[in-house]
Write a protein that holds these residues in place. Structure first.
Motif, mmCIF file in Angstrom:
data_model
loop_
_atom_site.group_PDB
_atom_site.id
_atom_site.type_symbol
_atom_site.label_atom_id
_atom_site.label_comp_id
_atom_site.label_asym_id
_atom_site.label_seq_id
_atom_site.Cartn_x
_atom_site.Cartn_y
_atom_site.Cartn_z
ATOM 1 N N GLU A 115 -2.871 4.828 -2.640
ATOM 2 C CA GLU A 115 -4.169 4.415 -2.245
ATOM 3 C C GLU A 115 -4.743 5.432 -1.302
ATOM 4 O OE1 GLU A 115 -5.805 0.389 -1.647
ATOM 5 O OE2 GLU A 115 -3.778 -0.322 -2.085
ATOM 6 N N LYS A 163 -6.729 7.082 -4.352
ATOM 7 C CA LYS A 163 -8.334 6.632 -4.241
ATOM 8 C C LYS A 163 -8.930 7.101 -3.142
ATOM 9 C CE LYS A 163 -7.286 1.871 -5.889
ATOM 10 N NZ LYS A 163 -6.813 0.631 -5.513
ATOM 11 N N VAL A 180 0.568 -1.179 0.120
ATOM 12 C CA VAL A 180 0.113 0.113 -0.085
ATOM 13 C C VAL A 180 0.857 1.088 0.020
ATOM 14 C CG1 VAL A 180 -1.791 1.144 1.468
ATOM 15 C CG2 VAL A 180 -1.908 -1.092 1.350
#
Ligand SMILES: [Mn+2]
Length: 340
Positions: free
Chosen positions: A124, A138, A100
């Motif tokens: 992310e 995101k 991540v």
């Protein structure tokens, strides 16, 4: 992951975000904490030309994730000044396959510098405090009115594990972020919450006076020598309401980049000066002007005349294929009109 959808449209109802392109899903502290608990192997990105806030956030978050048994590391496209060595000691060097990617204090993926190409698409979660944030991750944890992203990271760590998860080293990293971004609590962005969080952090017992000395008072001899030249060469225009300083490449190369920060603050410290100007020569020979306003004068408008921009009180513009003398003359003429 159980993220409540607080999306673009909701974010746009906030005045400060109106008109901004938001492509990230806005999430809150609980969702962010849940996300961090559920994953592992984190890479935390700071912006290029790193400052105390982006690094303080990265090292505090990295230490916290490692305490939670996760693997984590920090990366930055540019070199980190030795002034931040105490932060590096707060984390363990860990090797792992990244899972991540998180960015901290990054308002726009372009600010990742050379790492934008490599990681810009992979992020992310972005944790930020810039009103001007351009969504690229995101998910986005954004507090547009926080003085520093470190305030937001402090609240996130609290959400993850309360005061037990904080310690002296984490607190020192977060305090550095808050102190540096708020100009040692002098800027108008320092709110009651900023002071409250800083006070909570002081409870952990790190040497805050040393941190503020290093980031606000300490200067290299080269920097002092450069300031000596600046003070000697200040030029006044418009009946003393404009102070201007220009620096050639040769002068700028006597100090490292960390050392040349904050020079644009010098002319506007002078009593009676309404517009302070610092003109720096770039490596390619062009001139970059930074304007600061102490009055009603809108320096953004002045810079816009030359294709630049920024904010009402702080803006910049560039002069290409022009002599320094000609750049000065054009700028002073516009400043004169604005002062009338
Ligand atoms: Mn910041």
């Amino acid at each position: 992951m159980n993220t409540a959808k607080i999306v673009t449209a909701a974010a746009a109802t906030d005045d400060s975000d109106r008109g901004k392109k938001m492509t990230s899903e806005r999430i809150g502290f609980r969702e962010t904490a849940d996300f961090l608990r559920q994953h592992d192997n984190y890479v935390i990105l700071s912006h290029a030309n790193p400052d105390g806030d982006t690094l303080g956030c990265a090292f505090a978050l990295c230490r916290t994730l490692q305490k939670l048994g996760k693997k984590a590391k920090n990366i930055c496209a540019d070199e980190i000044s030795h002034r931040y060595d105490f932060m590096k000691e707060a984390v363990e060097v860990q090797e792992f396959d990244p899972e991540v990617y998180i960015s901290v204090d990054v308002a726009d993926r372009k600010l990742l510098g050379d790492f934008d190409k490599l990681y810009g698409d992979k992020i992310e979660l972005a944790i930020d405090h810039h009103v001007s944030h351009v969504g690229f991750a995101k998910m986005l944890l954004l507090e547009p009115h926080a003085a520093a992203a470190a305030q937001t990271v402090y609240k996130l760590i609290f959400e993850l594990g309360g005061s037990a998860l904080l310690d002296e080293k984490t607190a020192a990293c977060l305090y550095t972020g808050i102190s540096t971004d708020s100009g040692c609590f002098k800027y108008s962005c320092a709110t009651p919450e900023t002071h409250r969080i800083a006070a909570e952090l002081l409870e952990y017992g790190f040497d805050h006076a040393h941190i503020d000395y290093v980031f606000f008072d300490l200067k290299t001899k080269a920097r002092i020598a450069l300031e000596e030249q600046i003070y000697r060469d200040i030029e006044y225009y418009c009946g003393g309401k404009c102070a201007l300083v220009s620096l050639t490449r040769e002068q700028l190369e006597t100090v490292d980049s960390e050392d040349s920060n904050g020079l644009s603050a010098i002319p506007r410290q002078i009593e009676g000066v309404e517009v302070g100007v610092v003109i720096k020569q770039r490596r390619n020979g062009s001139w970059k002007a930074s304007l600061r306003s102490n009055s009603e004068v809108d320096v953004q408008k002045i810079c816009a005349v030359f294709g630049g921009g920024g904010h009402v009180k702080a803006a910049g513009c560039s002069f290409y294929n022009t002599s320094l003398e000609s750049a000065k003359k054009q700028l002073v003429a516009e400043i004169g009109k604005a002062l009338e």
